[in-house]
Write a protein that holds these residues in place. Structure first.
Motif, PDB file in Angstrom:
ATOM      1  N   TRP A 160       0.795  -1.142   0.016  1.00  0.00           N
ATOM      2  CA  TRP A 160      -0.022  -0.070  -0.048  1.00  0.00           C
ATOM      3  C   TRP A 160       0.710   1.229   0.037  1.00  0.00           C
ATOM      4  CZ3 TRP A 160      -0.217   3.402   4.425  1.00  0.00           C
ATOM      5  CH2 TRP A 160      -1.134   4.551   4.110  1.00  0.00           C
ATOM      6  N   GLU A 161       2.072   1.317   0.866  1.00  0.00           N
ATOM      7  CA  GLU A 161       2.896   2.519   0.888  1.00  0.00           C
ATOM      8  C   GLU A 161       3.429   2.799  -0.557  1.00  0.00           C
ATOM      9  OE1 GLU A 161       5.330   1.547   4.269  1.00  0.00           O
ATOM     10  OE2 GLU A 161       3.742   2.478   5.752  1.00  0.00           O
ATOM     11  N   ALA A 162       3.941   1.507  -0.970  1.00  0.00           N
ATOM     12  CA  ALA A 162       4.691   1.825  -2.327  1.00  0.00           C
ATOM     13  C   ALA A 162       3.837   2.023  -3.230  1.00  0.00           C
ATOM     14  CB  ALA A 162       5.358   0.395  -2.575  1.00  0.00           C
ATOM     15  N   SER A 163       2.592   1.744  -3.305  1.00  0.00           N
ATOM     16  CA  SER A 163       1.774   2.336  -4.311  1.00  0.00           C
ATOM     17  C   SER A 163       1.568   3.609  -4.220  1.00  0.00           C
ATOM     18  CB  SER A 163       0.418   1.305  -4.232  1.00  0.00           C
ATOM     19  OG  SER A 163       0.744   0.202  -4.322  1.00  0.00           O
ATOM     20  N   ASN A 164       1.134   4.154  -3.096  1.00  0.00           N
ATOM     21  CA  ASN A 164       0.944   5.662  -3.033  1.00  0.00           C
ATOM     22  C   ASN A 164       2.132   6.329  -3.215  1.00  0.00           C
ATOM     23  OD1 ASN A 164      -1.606   6.631  -1.635  1.00  0.00           O
ATOM     24  ND2 ASN A 164      -1.066   4.685  -0.134  1.00  0.00           N
ATOM     25  N   MET A 165       3.311   5.835  -2.784  1.00  0.00           N
ATOM     26  CA  MET A 165       4.575   6.634  -3.379  1.00  0.00           C
ATOM     27  C   MET A 165       4.808   6.617  -4.675  1.00  0.00           C
ATOM     28  SD  MET A 165       8.418   5.499  -2.379  1.00  0.00           S
ATOM     29  CE  MET A 165       7.804   5.172  -0.397  1.00  0.00           C
ATOM     30  N   VAL A 166       4.598   5.497  -5.489  1.00  0.00           N
ATOM     31  CA  VAL A 166       4.498   5.341  -6.870  1.00  0.00           C
ATOM     32  C   VAL A 166       3.488   6.589  -7.635  1.00  0.00           C
ATOM     33  CG1 VAL A 166       4.038   4.098  -9.041  1.00  0.00           C
ATOM     34  CG2 VAL A 166       5.356   3.224  -7.069  1.00  0.00           C
ATOM     35  N   LEU A 167       2.374   6.447  -6.918  1.00  0.00           N
ATOM     36  CA  LEU A 167       1.180   7.498  -7.559  1.00  0.00           C
ATOM     37  C   LEU A 167       1.749   9.038  -7.467  1.00  0.00           C
ATOM     38  CD1 LEU A 167      -2.120   5.760  -6.786  1.00  0.00           C
ATOM     39  CD2 LEU A 167      -0.684   5.734  -8.908  1.00  0.00           C
ATOM     40  N   GLU A 168       2.273   9.220  -6.186  1.00  0.00           N
ATOM     41  CA  GLU A 168       2.646  10.621  -5.961  1.00  0.00           C
ATOM     42  C   GLU A 168       3.784  10.874  -6.923  1.00  0.00           C
ATOM     43  OE1 GLU A 168       3.701  10.711  -1.884  1.00  0.00           O
ATOM     44  OE2 GLU A 168       1.750  10.745  -1.198  1.00  0.00           O
ATOM     45  N   ASP A 169       4.844  10.091  -7.109  1.00  0.00           N
ATOM     46  CA  ASP A 169       5.794  10.458  -7.982  1.00  0.00           C
ATOM     47  C   ASP A 169       5.403  10.523  -9.272  1.00  0.00           C
ATOM     48  OD1 ASP A 169       7.754  10.215  -6.156  1.00  0.00           O
ATOM     49  OD2 ASP A 169       8.248   8.048  -6.408  1.00  0.00           O
ATOM     50  N   MET A 170       4.504   9.925  -9.770  1.00  0.00           N
ATOM     51  CA  MET A 170       3.726   9.948 -11.144  1.00  0.00           C
ATOM     52  C   MET A 170       3.155  11.307 -11.246  1.00  0.00           C
ATOM     53  SD  MET A 170       2.309   6.054 -11.846  1.00  0.00           S
ATOM     54  CE  MET A 170       1.758   6.356 -13.233  1.00  0.00           C
ATOM     55  N   GLU A 171       2.481  11.548 -10.424  1.00  0.00           N
ATOM     56  CA  GLU A 171       1.690  12.963 -10.385  1.00  0.00           C
ATOM     57  C   GLU A 171       2.815  14.335 -10.572  1.00  0.00           C
ATOM     58  OE1 GLU A 171      -1.356  15.784 -10.450  1.00  0.00           O
ATOM     59  OE2 GLU A 171      -1.027  13.711 -10.745  1.00  0.00           O
ATOM     60  N   LYS A 172       3.889  14.041  -9.838  1.00  0.00           N
ATOM     61  CA  LYS A 172       5.064  15.037  -9.689  1.00  0.00           C
ATOM     62  C   LYS A 172       5.566  15.002 -11.237  1.00  0.00           C
ATOM     63  CE  LYS A 172       6.235  15.103  -5.090  1.00  0.00           C
ATOM     64  NZ  LYS A 172       7.208  14.591  -3.916  1.00  0.00           N
ATOM     65  N   ALA A 173       5.846  13.691 -11.472  1.00  0.00           N
ATOM     66  CA  ALA A 173       6.490  13.757 -13.188  1.00  0.00           C
ATOM     67  C   ALA A 173       5.640  14.225 -14.127  1.00  0.00           C
ATOM     68  CB  ALA A 173       6.648  12.389 -13.459  1.00  0.00           C
ATOM     69  N   ARG A 174       4.217  14.039 -13.987  1.00  0.00           N
ATOM     70  CA  ARG A 174       3.087  14.424 -14.835  1.00  0.00           C
ATOM     71  C   ARG A 174       3.233  16.192 -14.928  1.00  0.00           C
ATOM     72  NH1 ARG A 174      -1.664  16.615 -15.010  1.00  0.00           N
ATOM     73  NH2 ARG A 174      -1.876  16.599 -12.760  1.00  0.00           N
ATOM     74  N   LYS A 175       3.390  16.662 -13.766  1.00  0.00           N
ATOM     75  CA  LYS A 175       3.263  18.137 -13.579  1.00  0.00           C
ATOM     76  C   LYS A 175       4.604  18.725 -14.186  1.00  0.00           C
ATOM     77  CE  LYS A 175       0.380  18.442  -9.604  1.00  0.00           C
ATOM     78  NZ  LYS A 175       0.212  19.082  -7.941  1.00  0.00           N
ATOM     79  N   LYS A 176       5.667  18.076 -13.880  1.00  0.00           N
ATOM     80  CA  LYS A 176       7.109  18.352 -14.464  1.00  0.00           C
ATOM     81  C   LYS A 176       6.914  18.387 -15.880  1.00  0.00           C
ATOM     82  CE  LYS A 176      11.745  17.495 -13.865  1.00  0.00           C
ATOM     83  NZ  LYS A 176      12.933  16.545 -13.113  1.00  0.00           N
ATOM     84  N   GLU A 177       6.360  17.565 -16.671  1.00  0.00           N
ATOM     85  CA  GLU A 177       6.237  17.095 -18.252  1.00  0.00           C
ATOM     86  C   GLU A 177       5.317  18.486 -18.698  1.00  0.00           C
ATOM     87  OE1 GLU A 177       8.026  15.576 -20.045  1.00  0.00           O
ATOM     88  OE2 GLU A 177       9.126  14.691 -18.514  1.00  0.00           O
ATOM     89  N   ARG A 178       4.103  18.831 -18.134  1.00  0.00           N
ATOM     90  CA  ARG A 178       3.451  19.666 -18.434  1.00  0.00           C
ATOM     91  C   ARG A 178       4.016  21.203 -18.001  1.00  0.00           C
ATOM     92  NH1 ARG A 178      -2.124  20.763 -16.060  1.00  0.00           N
ATOM     93  NH2 ARG A 178      -2.209  21.879 -18.014  1.00  0.00           N
ATOM     94  N   MET A 179       4.939  21.139 -17.082  1.00  0.00           N
ATOM     95  CA  MET A 179       5.603  22.392 -17.090  1.00  0.00           C
ATOM     96  C   MET A 179       6.665  22.548 -18.171  1.00  0.00           C
ATOM     97  SD  MET A 179       6.124  25.234 -15.396  1.00  0.00           S
ATOM     98  CE  MET A 179       5.276  25.127 -13.781  1.00  0.00           C
ATOM     99  N   LYS A 180       7.152  21.604 -18.575  1.00  0.00           N
ATOM    100  CA  LYS A 180       8.117  21.726 -19.804  1.00  0.00           C
ATOM    101  C   LYS A 180       7.298  22.226 -21.092  1.00  0.00           C
ATOM    102  CE  LYS A 180      11.313  18.173 -18.331  1.00  0.00           C
ATOM    103  NZ  LYS A 180      11.945  16.701 -18.551  1.00  0.00           N
ATOM    104  N   GLN A 181       6.325  21.962 -21.126  1.00  0.00           N
ATOM    105  CA  GLN A 181       5.528  22.384 -22.141  1.00  0.00           C
ATOM    106  C   GLN A 181       5.075  23.881 -22.060  1.00  0.00           C
ATOM    107  OE1 GLN A 181       2.011  19.844 -22.702  1.00  0.00           O
ATOM    108  NE2 GLN A 181       2.968  17.914 -22.770  1.00  0.00           N
ATOM    109  N   PHE A 182       4.785  24.260 -20.773  1.00  0.00           N
ATOM    110  CA  PHE A 182       4.405  25.783 -20.704  1.00  0.00           C
ATOM    111  C   PHE A 182       5.739  26.696 -20.860  1.00  0.00           C
ATOM    112  CE2 PHE A 182       0.675  23.695 -19.307  1.00  0.00           C
ATOM    113  CZ  PHE A 182      -0.407  24.768 -19.895  1.00  0.00           C
TER     114      PHE A 182
END
Length: 704
Positions: A160-182
């Motif tokens: 459960w903790e590893a899954s939450n950690m992965v999803l948080e990292d994926m959300e940060k990576a998603r925001k990071k990729e979006r930021m690169k576009q802007f």
């Protein structure tokens, strides 16, 4: 650092084909290991693994590779076709497996790679099973791990903790990729180009670019949310608000995986990333990402938070150096931590902010640059703290950081504001030496410095320079120059500015004409003064008391009393009523003509207005009564002037002394001369000669 990718298979038999060990041995090892996992404390699994870099993730998910690495494929239950969410699912499983491999390797140091792979296979199959049922969202969204019949409570909590950690990292990576576009948006590029043109470079430009891109992304997210709200409202009708409120309560704090339709088709390819060159490449990419994406401040808690709260609550007279030293020792801050502290101080305790900021500039961990000094200098300059600004400048140069164009621009504005023309001019010339072209604000500041210093010609030169560069100045600057020339009686300069205002297209207001009347009147050109006075009336502007007084003063210089009286009668027919300014000019004029009765009638008019007569009226009365040898009234006027001696200038002193000498009041004239010298004014030779002659040929004062 050696990074090895996970290789696992859907079944134990498939793993046994890749390993020389029998399947039964591997199965037994897996069963034994999973049983051991159940008894391990959860603390063994909750250590934060090293985040996977985008480069490693890219290689991890690359299907085609020319490298001679071993690749193995595991297909979990196949579906009909891959949908648009397969990429997200693959990334989640890849990250999850990488984290779980690290946790298992920490606990089971004696197990070989095949055994760890088998353990991971069982765990991943259970996670995939939950994903197919849609249960993984409930699992990672809950605040505590849900119990499972297959895994122990500790093992399931780790999943459960590893899954939450992965999803948080994926959300940060998603925001990071979006930021690169802007960051590549045209509006952001345009603002960066403009910032570069005005002299912003380096770290400050990079920080501003990120800030603008973030604001652009937030704006885009806002409008997208409005669009989704509109669509949902159209679909759900009036119940949309209630449904959203219910959904908001059940929404987990972490990001969630997309909802699955059907079964999951998952492919993973193994790559041996143990070669040293991949670690070097990953480090280089990590360094580049740090330049593009700012680091986050360190979490502050415990004693460090208490010290920080004390810093934020300091009083303006307190010394923050000891608390800062303790805070540094506890946190070991980086630049982003310092900036976070300074931002909080600026918001919560502005009185201490500048003091702390000055101390921070000397800290090595702050990585001080020219922009930091410029920011502090600008803050002091806005408060007109010139000495502090110059002190910071000296410290800046001593530390080997030279002022740039932005720093010098701040200095130009500050010195112009405080009226230090010499320093402002030095800073202005330094700015030109840097090759920086001054903008409208800098020109205006410099021109106002010259105007306030009584040098309108220097300001006019800058105005002509702006015109050659096709930079239009403001109407306030033109009026300030016109006002300066008018008060100095420079009709030629006032005429030049008036013509420039016509070409610039500014509308002529009442003050414009009044200043021209004053300029030509003081220059003795009453014809031009009257011409502008008449033009003002033709354009619909009614002359006020001051403008009329200036026109009367123009006639006074040529002693054209009949024209002045005719003008007053014409104006009175149109409803004009003379005020204190006009009466003051007339009192002075009639007093010089020794028309005592007429002057005293004007004094009655001033009394009817209910206003205190200005100083000039008392000077005129002293002059008139002294020359008329009216001792009582002359001494009364002298007494009033002595009481207001601080308001007298050298010209007024000399006029009083000359008038007293002419009336034979030598002792009074001598007393006024002593007051004049006490104020630091030197009498002219003509006044000294008049006083000396009066002392020699003094006569008895006439009685009235």
């Amino acid at each position: 650092m050696n990074l090895k990718h996970l290789i696992f298979r859907k079944s134990i038999n498939h793993i046994s084909k890749l390993s020389p060990k029998p399947a039964s041995t591997i199965s037994a090892a897996i069963s034994t290991s999973l049983h051991s996992i159940s008894s391990v404390q959860s603390s063994a699994y909750i250590k934060n693994p090293k985040p996977i870099s985008p480069f490693i993730r890219c290689i991890h998910l690359t299907r085609e590779t020319k490298l001679s690495y071993a690749s193995v494929e595991a297909n979990v239950v196949s579906g009909d076709s891959e949908d648009e969410d397969d990429g997200t699912t693959k990334e989640f499983l890849s990250r999850f497996v990488w984290i779980m491999r690290g946790k298992l390797s920490e606990v089971y140091t004696d197990c070989d790679k095949e055994t760890i792979n088998g353990m991971l296979l069982v765990i991943v199959e259970k996670v995939v099973e939950e994903m197919e049922k849609g249960g993984i969202q409930r699992m990672v969204g809950s605040k505590v791990a849900m119990p499972s019949q297959d895994f122990s409570e500790d093992l399931w909590k780790t999943v459960w903790e590893a899954s939450n950690m992965v999803l948080e990292d994926m959300e940060k990576a998603r925001k990071k990729e979006r930021m690169k576009q802007f960051l590549q948006a045209e509006e952001v590029k345009e603002m960066c180009r403009f910032a570069g043109e005005v002299g912003i470079r380096g770290d400050l430009l990079r920080e501003l670019r990120f800030k603008w891109a973030k604001e652009k992304m937030e704006e885009n997210d806002f409008y997208e949310s409005l669009q989704r709200f509109k669509s949902e409202k159209q679909e759900k009708g009036g119940n949309v608000l209630k449904e959203q409120a219910v959904a908001a309560e059940d929404t987990p704090a972490v990001a969630s995986l997309p909802k699955r339709k059907g079964k999951i088709k998952y492919k993973i390819y193994g790559l041996d990333l143990s070669a040293p060159k991949w670690a070097e490449v990953a480090d280089k990419i990590h360094e580049k990402e740090e330049m593009l994406w700012p680091l986050e401040p360190k979490p502050i808690s415990g004693k460090c938070k208490l010290v920080m709260d004390k810093i934020l609550s300091l009083k303006k007279e307190d010394d923050p150096s000891q608390l800062l030293a303790e805070w540094i020792q506890l946190l070991q801050p980086t630049r982003v931590d310092w900036i976070t502290l300074l931002d909080k101080l600026e918001q919560q305790n502005p009185g201490v902010h500048l003091k702390v900021m000055e101390l921070v500039l000397g800290e090595e961990s702050f990585q001080t640059n020219v922009r930091d000094y410029t920011k502090l200098i600008d803050a002091y300059a806005k408060e007109d703290r010139v000495e502090d600004v110059e002190r910071i400048l000296r410290k800046m140069v001593e530390n080997g950081i030279m002022p740039d164009s932005l720093t010098i621009t701040v200095l130009v504005h500050m010195y112009s504001k405080v009226g230090n023309v010499a320093r402002a001019n030095d800073a202005f010339e330094s700015l030109r030496n840097y090759g920086f072209q001054p903008d409208t604000k800098i020109y205006n500041s410099m021109m106002m410095a010259y105007i306030n210093a009584g040098e309108p010609r220097q300001g006019e030169q800058l105005l002509r320079e702006m015109e050659t560069r096709n930079i239009k100045s403001s109407e306030e600057i033109y009026m300030a120059l016109l006002r300066s020339y008018s008060r100095r009686g420079d009709a030629v300069g006032a005429g030049r500015i008036a013509n420039s205002m016509q070409f610039a297209g500014f509308q002529h207001n009442l003050e414009y004409f009044a200043l021209l009347v004053e300029a030509y009147g003081q220059a003795g050109d009453y014809d031009q003064a009257r011409s502008n006075f008449d033009n003002m009336i033709k354009l619909g502007h009614k002359p006020d008391d001051k403008c009329t007084a200036n026109m009367i003063a123009a006639y006074e210089k040529k002693n054209l009393l009949d024209k002045a009286l005719n003008l007053l009668m014409e104006l009175e027919k149109d409803g004009f009523e003379p005020g204190i300014e006009t009466y003051t000019v007339l009192v002075d004029w009639l007093g010089r003509l020794q028309l005592v009765d007429e002057t005293e009638k004007l004094l009655d008019k001033i009394a009817e207005l209910g206003e205190v007569p200005p100083l000039k009226v008392h000077v005129s009365l002293c002059d008139m009564y002294s020359r008329a040898k009216s001792e009582k009234k002359a001494l009364q006027a002298v007494g009033v002037l002595e009481a207001r001696k601080d308001e007298l200038g050298p010209n007024e002193f000399e006029r009083i002394i000359t008038a007293l000498c002419a009336g034979g009041f030598v002792q009074d004239a001598q007393r006024i001369l002593q007051l004049m010298e006490a104020k630091g004014f030197a009498a002219s030779e003509q006044v000294k000669f008049s006083l000396s002659a009066s002392q020699v040929f003094s006569q008895k004062r006439p009685k009235t």
